[in-house]
Motif scaffolding. Structure first.
Motif, PDB file in Angstrom:
ATOM      1  N   GLU A 153       0.854  -1.185   0.000  1.00  0.00           N
ATOM      2  CA  GLU A 153       0.000   0.000   0.000  1.00  0.00           C
ATOM      3  C   GLU A 153       0.883   1.225   0.000  1.00  0.00           C
ATOM      4  N   THR A 154       0.714   2.092  -0.972  1.00  0.00           N
ATOM      5  CA  THR A 154       1.574   3.261  -1.129  1.00  0.00           C
ATOM      6  C   THR A 154       1.212   4.336  -0.120  1.00  0.00           C
ATOM      7  N   SER A 155       2.032   5.376  -0.069  1.00  0.00           N
ATOM      8  CA  SER A 155       1.779   6.477   0.859  1.00  0.00           C
ATOM      9  C   SER A 155       0.507   7.239   0.493  1.00  0.00           C
ATOM     10  N   ASP A 156       0.029   7.086  -0.736  1.00  0.00           N
ATOM     11  CA  ASP A 156      -1.225   7.715  -1.159  1.00  0.00           C
ATOM     12  C   ASP A 156      -2.439   6.832  -0.895  1.00  0.00           C
ATOM     13  N   GLY A 157      -2.203   5.617  -0.401  1.00  0.00           N
ATOM     14  CA  GLY A 157      -3.300   4.714  -0.086  1.00  0.00           C
ATOM     15  C   GLY A 157      -3.662   3.757  -1.198  1.00  0.00           C
ATOM     16  N   HIS A 158      -2.934   3.772  -2.311  1.00  0.00           N
ATOM     17  CA  HIS A 158      -3.225   2.846  -3.411  1.00  0.00           C
ATOM     18  C   HIS A 158      -2.581   1.490  -3.161  1.00  0.00           C
ATOM     19  N   LYS A 159      -3.283   0.442  -3.486  1.00  0.00           N
ATOM     20  CA  LYS A 159      -2.747  -0.914  -3.319  1.00  0.00           C
ATOM     21  C   LYS A 159      -2.189  -1.391  -4.649  1.00  0.00           C
ATOM     22  N   ARG A 160      -0.967  -1.915  -4.593  1.00  0.00           N
ATOM     23  CA  ARG A 160      -0.282  -2.408  -5.788  1.00  0.00           C
ATOM     24  C   ARG A 160       0.213  -3.828  -5.523  1.00  0.00           C
ATOM     25  N   THR A 161       0.273  -4.602  -6.607  1.00  0.00           N
ATOM     26  CA  THR A 161       0.783  -5.973  -6.501  1.00  0.00           C
ATOM     27  C   THR A 161       2.131  -6.072  -7.208  1.00  0.00           C
ATOM     28  N   LEU A 162       3.123  -6.592  -6.480  1.00  0.00           N
ATOM     29  CA  LEU A 162       4.460  -6.783  -7.036  1.00  0.00           C
ATOM     30  C   LEU A 162       4.762  -8.276  -7.098  1.00  0.00           C
TER      31      LEU A 162
ATOM     32  N   GLU B 218      -5.294  -2.284  15.477  1.00  0.00           N
ATOM     33  CA  GLU B 218      -6.394  -2.060  14.538  1.00  0.00           C
ATOM     34  C   GLU B 218      -6.638  -0.568  14.332  1.00  0.00           C
ATOM     35  N   LEU B 219      -6.511   0.212  15.414  1.00  0.00           N
ATOM     36  CA  LEU B 219      -6.681   1.659  15.300  1.00  0.00           C
ATOM     37  C   LEU B 219      -5.609   2.251  14.398  1.00  0.00           C
ATOM     38  N   GLY B 220      -4.389   1.778  14.534  1.00  0.00           N
ATOM     39  CA  GLY B 220      -3.307   2.266  13.680  1.00  0.00           C
ATOM     40  C   GLY B 220      -3.598   2.027  12.216  1.00  0.00           C
ATOM     41  N   ARG B 221      -4.165   0.852  11.913  1.00  0.00           N
ATOM     42  CA  ARG B 221      -4.504   0.540  10.524  1.00  0.00           C
ATOM     43  C   ARG B 221      -5.622   1.457  10.020  1.00  0.00           C
ATOM     44  N   ARG B 222      -6.638   1.678  10.851  1.00  0.00           N
ATOM     45  CA  ARG B 222      -7.748   2.556  10.443  1.00  0.00           C
ATOM     46  C   ARG B 222      -7.253   3.991  10.235  1.00  0.00           C
ATOM     47  N   LEU B 223      -6.360   4.429  11.110  1.00  0.00           N
ATOM     48  CA  LEU B 223      -5.800   5.773  10.970  1.00  0.00           C
ATOM     49  C   LEU B 223      -5.077   5.926   9.633  1.00  0.00           C
ATOM     50  N   GLU B 224      -4.260   4.934   9.306  1.00  0.00           N
ATOM     51  CA  GLU B 224      -3.493   4.998   8.064  1.00  0.00           C
ATOM     52  C   GLU B 224      -4.425   5.075   6.858  1.00  0.00           C
ATOM     53  N   GLU B 225      -5.441   4.225   6.838  1.00  0.00           N
ATOM     54  CA  GLU B 225      -6.373   4.223   5.712  1.00  0.00           C
ATOM     55  C   GLU B 225      -7.116   5.555   5.607  1.00  0.00           C
ATOM     56  N   HIS B 226      -7.561   6.083   6.749  1.00  0.00           N
ATOM     57  CA  HIS B 226      -8.310   7.339   6.737  1.00  0.00           C
ATOM     58  C   HIS B 226      -7.452   8.505   6.249  1.00  0.00           C
ATOM     59  N   LEU B 227      -6.217   8.589   6.758  1.00  0.00           N
ATOM     60  CA  LEU B 227      -5.340   9.702   6.376  1.00  0.00           C
ATOM     61  C   LEU B 227      -4.991   9.650   4.894  1.00  0.00           C
ATOM     62  N   LYS B 228      -4.734   8.455   4.389  1.00  0.00           N
ATOM     63  CA  LYS B 228      -4.400   8.329   2.969  1.00  0.00           C
ATOM     64  C   LYS B 228      -5.589   8.682   2.079  1.00  0.00           C
ATOM     65  N   LYS B 229      -6.793   8.303   2.511  1.00  0.00           N
ATOM     66  CA  LYS B 229      -7.982   8.639   1.737  1.00  0.00           C
ATOM     67  C   LYS B 229      -8.197  10.150   1.664  1.00  0.00           C
ATOM     68  N   ASN B 230      -7.672  10.847   2.680  1.00  0.00           N
ATOM     69  CA  ASN B 230      -7.839  12.303   2.718  1.00  0.00           C
ATOM     70  C   ASN B 230      -6.567  13.017   2.237  1.00  0.00           C
ATOM     71  N   ASN B 231      -5.809  12.329   1.366  1.00  0.00           N
ATOM     72  CA  ASN B 231      -4.679  12.934   0.648  1.00  0.00           C
ATOM     73  C   ASN B 231      -3.534  13.372   1.557  1.00  0.00           C
ATOM     74  N   LEU B 232      -3.334  12.657   2.648  1.00  0.00           N
ATOM     75  CA  LEU B 232      -2.157  12.867   3.499  1.00  0.00           C
ATOM     76  C   LEU B 232      -1.215  11.685   3.264  1.00  0.00           C
ATOM     77  N   ARG B 233      -0.033  11.968   2.742  1.00  0.00           N
ATOM     78  CA  ARG B 233       0.907  10.901   2.379  1.00  0.00           C
ATOM     79  C   ARG B 233       1.600  10.378   3.647  1.00  0.00           C
ATOM     80  N   VAL B 234       1.234   9.169   4.042  1.00  0.00           N
ATOM     81  CA  VAL B 234       1.764   8.562   5.264  1.00  0.00           C
ATOM     82  C   VAL B 234       3.040   7.809   4.944  1.00  0.00           C
ATOM     83  N   GLN B 235       4.079   8.086   5.719  1.00  0.00           N
ATOM     84  CA  GLN B 235       5.345   7.375   5.523  1.00  0.00           C
ATOM     85  C   GLN B 235       5.433   6.152   6.417  1.00  0.00           C
ATOM     86  N   ASN B 236       5.041   6.285   7.674  1.00  0.00           N
ATOM     87  CA  ASN B 236       5.115   5.150   8.596  1.00  0.00           C
ATOM     88  C   ASN B 236       4.109   5.318   9.726  1.00  0.00           C
TER      89      ASN B 236
END
Length: 810
Positions: free
Chosen positions: A160-169, A641-659
């Protein structure tokens, strides 16, 4: 083959003594074997470490130093390469993102893009299996990450990229990167991609890391100062290219980055290995002294028919030599096998190639000295004293091991036992017999006491490590930390975070890196300290609880105030409360006033500045690069689980999460790293306990032989087999409990010293001391069990003696 009858009488006697009491021979051989095994294993493992780790490290052409920064172009790498003293420089791009494991969990992953895999000159990675180099949309996994992810070559991973997009490698191969900290230690998985793949991961086709190797003439042995000087000039080059540098990592020349940890571990194991050897010799001293006491009449007869003292001395020392040879035959191959297993395990943990089983000549020589030389030296005194008896003294001896001369201790024990009215006669006899042979008792107690002291000390080191970790994580009182790839408005970050259910509180912090200068002069930039991380929490923050050792914390009216930690003072000792601190951040030089000094707790060099003033001073007013979050739930899984929800929410709102770092997960990962050290120390403590148990068994066996006639007298007046057996079991229990008490007394200072040394060796600062009462309780149980186990065979032998056998005993 030479017939047994053709051997000289003395050597037939040696063989008869060895074979006639097989249990005694076995105990002595095993006690020496444990010590020789420990010494051989540790030294052989050290040589294997030195051989394999050095070969793996050098094969990578490791960087002298690495710089990490915001994205930049290849031109800046070329400018670093052109610096005087730089031999070679190469750039890379690192992408920190989330990866889905085979078990469905999301973890942090580090993907590295290298511009040209065919022309690597610094920190080279090597292909292990599959394709080379990685194609567009493919990934090569570092071999230490395969087990962490639970995947195999030919499969796929989802990221999952910092923009929230899921990619397969697609996993097209595996590689070995000797310069990478293994996944077990870092908690991250590693993969290698092409520059083309960056665009599929929503990343710019730019670099953010430069590795360089200095010219040989720059180096001055193992000193890192010359490399740091070149690194600071390279730092300035990157800053001139309008990029922010975050970190300068300097490697000690010719040394793996985890070398100091492994050396410290080997040093601790060496000390415990030597202790095992020394404790084994105590049993030998006891045994030889008992044999000579038992054979006083034989010594007298040999002297009566013309034997000289030196001949008798050689005879008994030959017996000691046979013990040593038997121990060497057993210990040498076992030590080599154990060293190979240890090296293989450590190679997996620290990610280097193991060269396999080897028994070097110098290891075999050391084991031979340990098996033959040390026991021989230890046996000289009891043999010399035992063979010095005259013919008259020997002939007049009754064959019974007499008690030591009555002294003050014996009279005090007698008076104490007289007051124990409700204790049975056999139990009183056991208590009195415990102190009958005080010299032998002292050696046995010393063996068990050292084993117990080390055991308790190891548990205390474990407790101290955990306390240090808890103190370090309690320093920052938040449950989740989220880092971003760029600055965003703090108000926006906090607003979005608080929208996620389960968040109790949130604080956006400023974050950057800089260098502390000696003065404002231009020339001072080359004399700057190592990098320092600057955190800017809101004044009055509840999510940081620093332990101040001087000065004060930040207050609302502060502007250019600064609090530094003690780790920062190691590089800038001139900083004191009230002194100025000039920090170069990017192209700016900011002057602060130090208002406080905080204790460092596993955090590296940190400085704290008031958010409002600092964000404006670096022209990022109202911006932040991280947010600290307190969860409403205390349950660890709910926080994950909260950490995962936070990451998904922030990425959906155009905040690029690094870690996204979960505090309890960090604690568990670091604890698992600590446990590697604890397991090794406990293994050696168990070896010491085995030697102690062998020593106690040998002592009880000798006591049974010396008291043969006494056992006969008890038999004659009606004592049952179980009563006689219990006498020896209770006596062993007395010795075990006494050793526990002595261990308890010694454990506190020894544990404090060991905790201090482990902290300095592994963390460069003493541990927070925390004495482990669990270790005290566990060793009490172990002491009782060892005492009972060690006494069973001697007690059984004593109980089986008949009146006829004991009356005929000489």
């Amino acid at each position: 083959m030479i017939s047994y009858t053709l051997w000289g009488p003395r050597w037939r006697k040696v063989l008869a003594d060895l074979w006639g009491n097989k249990l005694r021979t076995l105990l002595v051989v095993l006690s020496i074997t444990v010590g020789v095994f420990a010494v051989g294993m540790v030294y052989s493992a050290y040589l294997m470490f030195e051989r394999d780790l050095d070969a793996s490290w050098r094969s990578a052409v490791p960087a002298s130093a690495s710089l990490y920064a915001d994205p930049f172009d290849q031109e800046l790498v070329d400018s670093v390469r052109s610096l005087r003293g730089v031999k070679e420089a190469e750039g890379r791009r690192n992408v920190d993102l989330r990866v889905r494991t085979a078990g469905g969990e999301w973890r942090q992953m580090f993907l590295t893009a290298i511009p040209d895999y065919s022309r690597q000159k610094v920190n080279r990675i090597k292909s292990q299996t599959g394709a080379w180099p990685p194609g567009d949309g493919d990934v090569l996994l570092e071999r230490s990450s395969l087990a962490e992810l639970g995947v195999a070559q030919g499969g796929n991973i989802q990221v999952e990229t910092s923009d929230g997009h899921k990619r397969t490698l697609k996993i097209t191969g595996t590689v070995y990167d000797p310069s990478q900290i293994p996944s077990m230690f870092s908690g991250r998985s590693y993969g290698y991609i092409s520059m083309d793949t960056l665009e599929k991961l929503d990343e710019e086709r730019r670099l953010d890391q430069v590795n360089f190797v200095v010219e040989p003439w720059v180096l001055k042995g193992k000193d890192t100062a010359p490399i740091e000087a070149v690194g600071r000039r390279a730092w300035s080059k990157l800053e001139q290219g309008d990029t922010t540098v975050f970190w300068l990592q300097v490697n000690k020349p010719g040394e793996h980055q985890l070398q100091s940890i492994m050396n410290a571990l080997i040093l601790l194991l060496t000390v415990l290995g030597i202790l095992s050897l020394l404790l084994g010799t105590f049993l030998l001293v006891n045994t030889i002294a008992a044999i000579l006491t038992q054979q006083i009449r034989q010594v007298g007869i040999m002297k009566a028919i013309g034997a000289r003292r030196d001949q008798i001395l050689r005879m008994y020392l030959t017996m000691v030599g046979v013990y040593g040879v038997l121990a060497l035959v057993i210990a040498a191959p076992l030590g080599a096998l154990a060293a190979s297993m240890v090296t293989g395990f450590m190679a997996q943990v620290f990610n280097f190639d193991s060269g396999g089983l080897e028994l070097p000549g110098k290891v075999l020589l050391l084991e031979a000295v340990a098996a033959l030389g040390v026991p021989a030296l230890a046996a000289v005194w009891p043999v010399w004293r035992g063979t010095g008896i005259t013919v008259r003294e020997a002939i007049s001896d009754y064959g019974i091991g007499s008690a030591d001369t009555q002294g003050r201790l014996d009279r005090w024990i007698d008076r104490l036992l007289e007051r124990l009215k409700n204790v049975s006669r056999p139990a009183l006899l056991s208590l009195r017999n415990t102190f009958r042979k005080k010299g032998r008792l002292a050696l046995t107690l010393l063996t068990l006491t050292i084993a117990g002291t080390v055991f308790m000390a190891v548990f205390t080191v474990r407790s101290s490590l955990y306390s240090t970790l808890d103190e370090a994580l309690d320093y920052f009182r938040y449950d989740i930390s989220v880092g971003f790839t760029e600055n965003y408005r703090a108000a926006r970050i906090e607003h979005e975070v608080l929208r996620v259910p389960g968040v109790k509180a949130a604080e956006a912090w400023g974050f950057t890196s800089g260098r502390i200068l000696q003065s404002e002069r231009k020339e001072a930039e080359d004399d700057a300290s190592k990098n320092v991380i600057i955190l800017a929490p809101p004044v009055g923050s509840k999510m940081i609880q620093p332990q101040l050792i001087a000065g004060r914390w930040l207050v609302p009216e502060d502007e250019s105030a600064l609090v530094v930690n003690t780790e920062t003072l190691k590089d800038s000792p001139r900083l004191t409360v009230g002194s100025p601190a000039i920090i170069k951040i990017g192209t700016r030089k900011l002057t602060f006033t130090v208002v406080g000094i905080a204790k460092s707790t596993m955090t590296g060099p940190l400085a704290y500045a008031p958010y409002s003033w600092f964000s404006g001073a670096i022209q990022e007013a109202g911006g932040a690069r991280s947010v600290q979050i307190t969860a409403a739930a205390a349950n660890p899984q709910e926080q994950t689980e909260l950490g995962r929800r936070l990451e998904e929410h922030l990425k959906k709102n155009n905040l690029r999460v690094q870690n996204v770092d979960i505090t309890w997960e960090q604690k568990q990962r670091i604890r698992s790293q600590f446990d590697i050290l604890i397991v090794f120390l406990l293994l050696m403590a168990i070896l010491l306990a085995i030697v102690g148990a062998l020593g106690l068994m040998g002592t009880m066996g000798i006591n049974v032989l010396e008291r043969t006639r006494e056992i006969g007298i008890m038999r004659a007046i009606g004592a049952s087999s179980s009563t006689i057996g219990r006498i020896f079991v209770v006596e062993a229990l007395c010795i075990g409990v006494l050793s526990w008490l002595f261990s308890l007394v010694l454990a506190l200072p020894v544990a404090a010293l060991l905790s201090y040394e482990v902290g300095v060796m592994f963390m460069q600062s003493p541990l927070t001391f925390s004495f482990s009462f669990w270790g005290v309780g566990i060793w009490l149980v172990v002491s009782v069990l060892l005492s009972v186990a060690a006494s069973l065979i001697p007690a059984r032998n004593a109980a089986r003696l008949s009146v006829r056998e004991v009356l005929g005993y000489e």
